[in-house]
Design a protein around this motif. Structure first.
Motif, PDB file in Angstrom:
ATOM      1  N   THR A 146       0.820  -1.230  -0.055  1.00  9.22           N
ATOM      2  CA  THR A 146       0.020   0.090   0.184  1.00  9.22           C
ATOM      3  C   THR A 146       0.924   1.213   0.005  1.00  9.22           C
ATOM      4  O   THR A 146       0.678   2.237  -0.789  1.00  9.22           O
ATOM      5  N   PHE A 147       1.694   1.374   0.812  1.00 11.93           N
ATOM      6  CA  PHE A 147       2.569   2.414   0.922  1.00 11.93           C
ATOM      7  C   PHE A 147       3.508   2.513  -0.490  1.00 11.93           C
ATOM      8  O   PHE A 147       3.954   3.574  -1.064  1.00 11.93           O
ATOM      9  N   GLN A 148       4.031   1.389  -1.038  1.00 12.53           N
ATOM     10  CA  GLN A 148       4.750   1.540  -2.385  1.00 12.53           C
ATOM     11  C   GLN A 148       3.859   2.148  -3.454  1.00 12.53           C
ATOM     12  O   GLN A 148       4.512   2.847  -4.197  1.00 12.53           O
ATOM     13  N   THR A 149       2.836   1.651  -3.362  1.00 11.31           N
ATOM     14  CA  THR A 149       1.877   2.213  -4.562  1.00 11.31           C
ATOM     15  C   THR A 149       1.431   3.679  -4.010  1.00 11.31           C
ATOM     16  O   THR A 149       1.667   4.649  -5.217  1.00 11.31           O
ATOM     17  N   ASN A 150       0.833   3.840  -3.054  1.00 13.33           N
ATOM     18  CA  ASN A 150       0.241   5.228  -2.693  1.00 13.33           C
ATOM     19  C   ASN A 150       1.280   6.511  -2.533  1.00 13.33           C
ATOM     20  O   ASN A 150       1.093   7.591  -3.072  1.00 13.33           O
ATOM     21  N   ILE A 151       2.416   6.162  -2.135  1.00 15.62           N
ATOM     22  CA  ILE A 151       3.234   7.253  -1.653  1.00 15.62           C
ATOM     23  C   ILE A 151       4.681   7.287  -2.264  1.00 15.62           C
ATOM     24  O   ILE A 151       5.076   7.822  -3.049  1.00 15.62           O
ATOM     25  N   GLY A 194      -2.050  10.578   4.688  1.00 14.16           N
ATOM     26  CA  GLY A 194      -1.584  11.586   5.327  1.00 14.16           C
ATOM     27  C   GLY A 194      -0.177  11.893   4.782  1.00 14.16           C
ATOM     28  O   GLY A 194       0.237  13.162   4.934  1.00 14.16           O
ATOM     29  N   ALA A 195       0.477  10.958   4.468  1.00 16.30           N
ATOM     30  CA  ALA A 195       1.694  11.217   4.183  1.00 16.30           C
ATOM     31  C   ALA A 195       1.706  11.971   2.742  1.00 16.30           C
ATOM     32  O   ALA A 195       2.872  12.786   2.395  1.00 16.30           O
ATOM     33  N   ILE A 196       0.627  11.560   1.992  1.00 15.90           N
ATOM     34  CA  ILE A 196       0.497  12.388   0.632  1.00 15.90           C
ATOM     35  C   ILE A 196       0.020  13.792   0.912  1.00 15.90           C
ATOM     36  O   ILE A 196       0.984  14.548   0.166  1.00 15.90           O
ATOM     37  N   THR A 197      -0.322  14.096   1.621  1.00 14.50           N
ATOM     38  CA  THR A 197      -0.884  15.724   2.126  1.00 14.50           C
ATOM     39  C   THR A 197       0.474  16.480   2.624  1.00 14.50           C
ATOM     40  O   THR A 197       0.457  17.420   1.953  1.00 14.50           O
ATOM     41  N   ALA A 198       1.225  15.774   3.582  1.00 19.76           N
ATOM     42  CA  ALA A 198       2.397  16.064   3.805  1.00 19.76           C
ATOM     43  C   ALA A 198       3.412  16.418   2.773  1.00 19.76           C
ATOM     44  O   ALA A 198       4.184  17.374   2.826  1.00 19.76           O
ATOM     45  N   PHE A 199       3.547  15.216   1.858  1.00 14.36           N
ATOM     46  CA  PHE A 199       4.326  15.524   0.633  1.00 14.36           C
ATOM     47  C   PHE A 199       4.115  16.422  -0.326  1.00 14.36           C
ATOM     48  O   PHE A 199       4.994  17.122  -0.680  1.00 14.36           O
ATOM     49  N   THR A 200       2.743  16.711  -0.272  1.00 18.45           N
ATOM     50  CA  THR A 200       2.243  17.675  -1.280  1.00 18.45           C
ATOM     51  C   THR A 200       2.558  19.204  -0.773  1.00 18.45           C
ATOM     52  O   THR A 200       3.112  20.074  -1.289  1.00 18.45           O
TER      53      THR A 200
END
Length: 285
Positions: A146-151, A194-200
């Motif tokens: 899930t982490f590999q794909t999503n972030i 949550g990681a994606i928002t912080a990444f953005t």
């Protein structure tokens, strides 16, 4: 234009699903005539075969963009999205593979630039989710996947795309309402969001001096193959979207305009922001 395929990757639960197999088809059709807001632009849309990705590809094409449709293994859905883009008078290519693989991300960008000569917009939309009521049921393999794909995939694609993105380019990431509200059955998925928002927000700060804007969209419950094909429990699907203030799930065509706005010059004074097409849920975003 050409098509590139790869051997399908099978997840523990046989996801992802096919939009072509849904009894009730999601509404992807653009609602208005185009106005040339992406005329001459080239976009990569991951997860572009179905759901939100298909709606984004269709709307981008209507607004003048050529589109690279990136997907995992749903060849029938991807072919239909390619047909939709070409019906709008734009060019399209399909590229199949795993966005969680760094080499594949590099190939996506290389094939897009080879086909269209440039790259202006990167839409990181691909994602996967697997419902688990007990955190102990989340296997190590699923957590990593899930982490590999999503972030991880977003990092890999941005790394590959950056040499081709100039001033005025846009990156639009797909996060989720689950990042703001949590989800008791989607612990690993909501964590990636949550990681994606912080990444953005962080990537926006990193690239804003180069004239590259980075924003995100946080959809609520949207009728796509992701949930009915195994991304949500059967119990949850019985009332899917009914807990929103609007009392229904959204359609991909109701989300795509947010991706268009963030990709075009209408949002030229916005970066590091998140839009919330979520049926009326109030979140602190």
């Amino acid at each position: 234009m050409g098509e590139t395929q790869t051997v399908p990757m099978i997840h523990e639960d046989a996801l992802p699903g096919h939009e072509s197999a849904l009894d009730r088809k999601p509404e992807w059709q653009p609602r208005y005539p185009g106005s040339g807001r992406l005329e001459g632009k080239v976009a990569i849309v991951t997860g572009g075969d179905s759901g939100i990705g298909r709606a984004v590809a269709a709307l981008y094409a209507r607004e003048g963009a050529d589109v690279a449709i990136v997907y995992l293994c749903e060849h029938d859905d991807a072919a239909e999205t390619k047909r939709i883009v070409e019906a709008e008078g734009r060019r399209a290519i399909t590229i199949a593979g795993d966005v969680g693989d760094k080499a594949f991300g590099e190939r996506v960008v290389a094939e897009t630039v080879e086909a269209f000569g440039r790259l202006d917009i990167l839409v990181n939309n691909a994602g996967e989710q697997h419902p688990d009521k007990d955190i102990r049921d989340i296997t190590e393999a699923q957590l990593k996947r899930t982490f590999q794909t999503n972030i991880f995939g977003m990092f890999f694609l941005v790394q590959a795309a950056l040499p081709h993105l100039g001033k005025g380019a846009a990156i639009v990431n797909c996060t989720s309402v689950t990042m703001y509200q949590g989800s008791k059955e989607l612990l690993d998925y909501s964590s990636t969001k949550g990681a994606i928002t912080a990444f953005t927000r962080s990537l926006s700060e990193n690239l804003i001096g180069d004239g590259i804007r980075v924003n995100a969209v946080a959809p609520g419950p949207i009728w796509t193959p992701l949930n009915p094909m195994g991304g949500a429990s059967p119990e949850k699907m019985k009332t899917f979207g009914q807990d929103t203030p609007m009392g229904r799930p959204g359609e991909p065509s109701e989300v795509a305009p947010a991706f268009l706005f963030l990709a075009c010059e209408d949002s030229s004074y916005m970066s590091g922001q998140v839009l919330h097409p979520n049926g009326g849920n109030i979140v602190n975003g």
